[in-house]
Design a protein around this motif. Structure first.
Motif, short mmCIF file in Angstrom:
data_model
loop_
_atom_site.label_atom_id
_atom_site.label_comp_id
_atom_site.label_asym_id
_atom_site.label_seq_id
_atom_site.Cartn_x
_atom_site.Cartn_y
_atom_site.Cartn_z
N HIS A 179 -9.37 -14.64 -7.09
CA HIS A 179 -8.66 -13.75 -7.99
C HIS A 179 -7.23 -13.57 -7.50
CE1 HIS A 179 -10.65 -11.31 -4.89
NE2 HIS A 179 -9.54 -10.60 -4.91
N ASP A 180 -6.39 -13.17 -8.39
CA ASP A 180 -4.98 -12.97 -8.08
C ASP A 180 -4.75 -11.55 -7.60
OD1 ASP A 180 -2.26 -12.84 -7.95
OD2 ASP A 180 -1.90 -13.15 -10.08
N ASP A 181 -4.47 -11.39 -6.31
CA ASP A 181 -4.27 -10.05 -5.75
C ASP A 181 -3.13 -9.31 -6.44
OD1 ASP A 181 -6.35 -10.23 -4.02
OD2 ASP A 181 -5.15 -10.80 -2.28
N HIS A 182 -2.16 -10.04 -6.96
CA HIS A 182 -1.01 -9.39 -7.57
C HIS A 182 -1.38 -8.68 -8.88
CE1 HIS A 182 1.66 -11.17 -4.64
NE2 HIS A 182 1.18 -12.37 -4.91
N SER A 183 -2.52 -9.04 -9.46
CA SER A 183 -2.93 -8.41 -10.71
C SER A 183 -3.83 -7.19 -10.49
CB SER A 183 -3.68 -9.42 -11.60
OG SER A 183 -4.93 -9.77 -11.01
N ILE A 184 -4.15 -6.91 -9.22
CA ILE A 184 -5.06 -5.82 -8.91
C ILE A 184 -4.26 -4.53 -8.73
CG2 ILE A 184 -6.84 -4.98 -7.34
CD1 ILE A 184 -7.53 -7.55 -8.92
N PRO A 185 -4.61 -3.46 -9.44
CA PRO A 185 -3.89 -2.19 -9.28
C PRO A 185 -4.12 -1.60 -7.90
CG PRO A 185 -5.84 -1.90 -10.64
CD PRO A 185 -5.69 -3.38 -10.41
N VAL A 186 -3.26 -0.67 -7.52
CA VAL A 186 -3.35 0.00 -6.23
C VAL A 186 -3.67 1.47 -6.47
CG1 VAL A 186 -2.11 0.65 -4.13
CG2 VAL A 186 -1.73 -1.60 -5.17
N PHE A 187 -4.64 1.99 -5.73
CA PHE A 187 -5.01 3.40 -5.83
C PHE A 187 -4.89 4.06 -4.46
CE2 PHE A 187 -7.30 1.55 -9.40
CZ PHE A 187 -7.15 2.50 -10.40
N ARG A 188 -4.63 5.34 -4.46
CA ARG A 188 -4.75 6.14 -3.24
C ARG A 188 -5.35 7.49 -3.63
NH1 ARG A 188 -0.81 10.14 -2.32
NH2 ARG A 188 1.04 10.02 -3.66
N ARG A 189 -5.87 8.19 -2.61
CA ARG A 189 -6.54 9.46 -2.87
C ARG A 189 -5.77 10.63 -2.27
NH1 ARG A 189 -12.37 8.98 -0.48
NH2 ARG A 189 -11.12 8.59 1.37
N VAL A 190 -5.91 11.76 -2.92
CA VAL A 190 -5.50 13.03 -2.34
C VAL A 190 -6.78 13.86 -2.22
CG1 VAL A 190 -4.10 15.11 -2.61
CG2 VAL A 190 -3.23 12.90 -3.44
N LEU A 191 -7.19 14.18 -1.01
CA LEU A 191 -8.45 14.88 -0.78
C LEU A 191 -8.25 16.39 -0.75
CD1 LEU A 191 -9.88 12.57 2.01
CD2 LEU A 191 -10.45 12.53 -0.42
N ALA A 192 -9.35 17.12 -0.88
CA ALA A 192 -9.29 18.59 -0.83
C ALA A 192 -8.64 19.06 0.47
CB ALA A 192 -10.70 19.18 -0.95
#
Length: 308
Positions: A181-194
């Motif tokens: 798969h093309d890594d460039h097409s994968i979105p990036v997520f991050r979390r903000v925890l409690a």
């Protein structure tokens, strides 16, 4: 076989397909993450904590809730695609093969599930297996000469004895995949925890997990700092102690309806809602607060931020 099931309420239904999977000789280890009432935005939130190298296969069972929310007009196929692409790419990088399980919704058996196209698209993109629950219930109905809709407990759940029959079909799809798969097409997520929020918090538990919950009172406002290409895309909260609407205010404003029949029933009911459309920052900040006039606090487990 080491198996992880990442599902919603169908995965925690007593006597359902997860209990059947545990009884199969092919499965010598099974873990489950089962936040009921959640859409696929739960995948990037909890997926960040998973060591996928501990598993051979991960079953993704979130499509049924996505379909319901798309049908209600408060979730979009592009958002589903981002969630499941991220999760599948992360699993495959660790050698864990995703198996997509699209459980059927009784409301859509005579029409088309509005979310299933996204899951089929990801299945094709990553060359990973998919079990179509609608084909499954049609086959069971034909074998037993039963009306399809009588195979359901309610709109979103199969009868446990029917759900159990999915287990061997899942195992039949578990085989090595050599996907590219093309890594460039994968979105990036991050979390903000409690724990990242400057609010009073408390620990709550279920038999499946423990979560730290930040208490967002009607007078509180959380300020989330975002980068130029980031947006707030999800809220994970305790449905047992949250009711009403949560307002996300930045360059645009979105009200997330978190009303639930779970309210005041349990110590912890983990749920997740997509912020749709996602909210980018105004001067780099998104402010999150309860709807005006709310009398009850919300319990926030975390927030999901995505790249845009």
């Amino acid at each position: 076989m080491r198996l992880l099931v990442f599902g919603t309420s169908n995965s925690i239904l007593k006597g359902g397909y997860v209990d059947a999977l545990r009884s199969l000789s092919d499965v010598f280890h099974l873990d489950r993450i089962g936040p009921g009432g959640s859409t696929s935005i739960i995948l990037p939130f909890f997926g960040a904590d998973i060591n996928f190298s501990n598993y051979d296969f991960v079953v993704i069972d979130t499509s049924i809730n996505d379909g319901a929310f798309v049908g209600w007009g408060i979730l979009h196929v592009e958002e589903i695609l981002a969630n499941i692409r991220w999760f599948c790419a992360l699993a495959l990088k660790s050698g864990c093969v995703p198996v997509i399980l699209c459980m059927p919704n009784r409301r859509f058996v005579d029409t088309i599930d509005p979310a299933i196209s996204a899951y089929k698209q990801v299945s094709e993109e990553f060359a990973i297996p998919l079990l179509d629950g609608y084909s499954f219930v049609r086959a069971i109905a034909a074998e037993t000469s039963s009306p399809i809709k009588e195979l359901f407990l309610d709109d979103l759940h199969l009868l446990p004895e029917i759900s159990r029959q999915i287990a061997p079909r899942i195992i039949s799809l578990c085989h090595p995949v050599f996907a590219s798969h093309d890594d460039h097409s994968i979105p990036v997520f991050r979390r903000v925890l409690a724990s990242d929020l400057s609010l009073q918090s408390r620990e709550r538990r279920t038999s499946l997990l423990t979560a730290l919950c930040a208490e967002l009172s009607p007078n509180d406002c959380i300020e989330i700092a975002l980068g130029k290409k980031e947006a707030l895309s999800g809220i994970v909260y305790n449905a047992g102690h949250t009711f009403g609407s949560i307002i996300c205010n930045g360059s645009n404003k979105v009200a997330v309806n978190v009303k639930s029949h779970y309210f005041q029933k349990n110590d912890l009911v983990v749920a997740a809602r997509q912020v749709s459309p996602s909210v980018s920052g105004k001067d780099g900040i998104v402010r999150v607060h309860m709807q005006r006039g709310a009398t009850d606090a919300a319990e926030i487990i975390g927030l999901v931020v995505s790249s845009v």
